[in-house]
Design a protein around this motif. Structure first.
Motif, short mmCIF file in Angstrom:
data_model
loop_
_atom_site.label_atom_id
_atom_site.label_comp_id
_atom_site.label_asym_id
_atom_site.label_seq_id
_atom_site.Cartn_x
_atom_site.Cartn_y
_atom_site.Cartn_z
N GLY A 153 40.30 38.81 55.48
CA GLY A 153 41.27 40.09 55.07
C GLY A 153 42.48 40.02 56.46
O GLY A 153 43.42 40.56 55.98
N THR A 159 42.56 38.51 46.55
CA THR A 159 42.59 40.12 46.03
C THR A 159 41.62 39.99 44.90
O THR A 159 41.97 39.51 43.94
CB THR A 159 44.00 40.31 45.94
OG1 THR A 159 44.84 40.21 46.93
CG2 THR A 159 44.23 41.70 45.52
N ASN A 209 33.43 50.47 51.43
CA ASN A 209 34.74 51.06 51.68
C ASN A 209 35.24 50.40 53.02
O ASN A 209 36.50 50.18 53.24
CB ASN A 209 34.80 52.58 51.71
CG ASN A 209 34.64 53.34 50.45
OD1 ASN A 209 35.02 52.79 49.60
ND2 ASN A 209 34.11 54.49 50.71
N ARG A 249 36.61 47.18 51.95
CA ARG A 249 37.73 47.41 51.31
C ARG A 249 38.88 47.48 52.12
O ARG A 249 40.16 47.28 51.80
CB ARG A 249 37.81 48.60 50.30
CG ARG A 249 37.08 48.46 49.03
CD ARG A 249 37.21 49.51 48.10
NE ARG A 249 36.63 49.27 46.78
CZ ARG A 249 35.63 50.15 46.13
NH1 ARG A 249 35.05 50.99 46.91
NH2 ARG A 249 35.02 49.64 45.21
N SER A 250 38.72 48.13 53.32
CA SER A 250 39.66 48.40 54.42
C SER A 250 40.17 47.18 55.18
O SER A 250 41.33 47.37 55.91
CB SER A 250 39.42 49.52 55.38
OG SER A 250 38.34 48.94 56.28
N CYS A 267 42.05 44.66 54.16
CA CYS A 267 43.36 44.39 53.92
C CYS A 267 43.77 45.06 52.83
O CYS A 267 42.90 45.70 51.96
CB CYS A 267 43.43 42.75 53.60
SG CYS A 267 42.37 42.20 52.33
N ASN A 268 45.04 45.12 52.55
CA ASN A 268 45.42 45.69 51.44
C ASN A 268 46.75 44.89 50.59
O ASN A 268 47.64 44.57 51.31
CB ASN A 268 46.21 47.08 51.70
CG ASN A 268 46.69 47.81 50.52
OD1 ASN A 268 46.18 47.88 49.62
ND2 ASN A 268 47.59 48.86 50.99
N PRO A 269 46.32 44.58 49.38
CA PRO A 269 45.27 44.90 48.55
C PRO A 269 44.07 44.52 48.82
O PRO A 269 43.98 43.49 49.52
CB PRO A 269 45.94 44.54 47.08
CG PRO A 269 46.71 43.35 47.54
CD PRO A 269 47.29 43.72 48.82
N PRO A 270 43.12 45.25 48.47
CA PRO A 270 41.61 44.82 48.78
C PRO A 270 40.86 43.65 48.33
O PRO A 270 41.45 43.07 47.33
CB PRO A 270 40.76 45.91 48.66
CG PRO A 270 41.57 46.59 47.34
CD PRO A 270 42.98 46.59 47.59
#
Length: 207
Positions: A121, A130, A190, A193-194, A196-199
């Protein structure tokens, strides 16, 4: 294709969940693959569990039965594989599975290794993954939704110590109620998921 890493496959085998994987993923065994070398370790563990990957003969037998139904993994892109191997928290088996998932437009990597996911990530390669990862906690959430609280506890509790995070979610006496199980699993999902963005995480049964 679903590419299942050794950590995830072994945990699911010990918990008696591995045979239900096609149901949880709404897929079939011929759309799943794992590290080729695991087949030989499983065969040895049936004769004598190694206490590491396989702590019980029953888990090894379950893994062996399921692996025999899976597809053979292909050959990963060498350039991507080299980059993944250079990430300290990603082991060689995970690197192969990740590279295969990245090459496959519909490829999904299934893992229980949060350290590897955190490393990916924060790496420049993160965009290649992603929506291409499913974590063990997502599969347990699916079990909770489809099978219920009692089924989940009866399967996981006897071998809960193989995953510290999951053991915490189950409660100190392994008696967590449905809402507590859901809250605990969602917390870890969650967290991933956090990274990286996008997860990295794919959606599974609307999770």
């Amino acid at each position: 294709m679903f590419y299942i890493d050794v950590d995830a496959l072994c945990k699911l085998a010990h918990w008696g969940i591995l045979p239900d994987l096609p149901l949880l993923l709404n897929s079939s065994w011929d759309q799943m693959a794992t590290v080729s070398s695991l087949r030989y370790r499983v065969e040895r563990a049936i004769k004598s569990p190694d206490g590491k990957l396989f702590r019980t003969k029953e888990a090894a037998i379950s893994a062996n039965d399921c692996i025999k139904k899976m597809a053979q993994p292909g050959c990963p892109d060498e350039n991507l594989l080299v980059q993944l191997v250079e990430i300290p928290q990603v082991n060689p088996g995970e690197a192969v599975q990740l590279a295969l998932a990245a090459m496959d437009p519909n490829g999904i990597f299934i893992t229980g290794d949060k350290r590897a996911l955190r490393a990916i990530g924060t790496h420049q390669l993160s965009l290649k993954f992603t929506g291409k990862v499913i974590c063990v906690e997502q599969l347990l959430m699916c079990c909770l939704d489809l099978k219920g609280r009692d089924w989940l506890l009866s399967h996981v509790c006897p071998m809960r110590e193989i995953d510290k995070a999951v053991s915490i979610v189950l409660g100190s006496r392994c008696d967590a109620q449905p809402d507590d199980l859901k809250t605990g699993l969602e917390s870890y999902i969650n967290e991933i998921r956090s990274f990286c963005n996008p997860p990295l995480l794919a959606k599974i049964n609307a999770l």
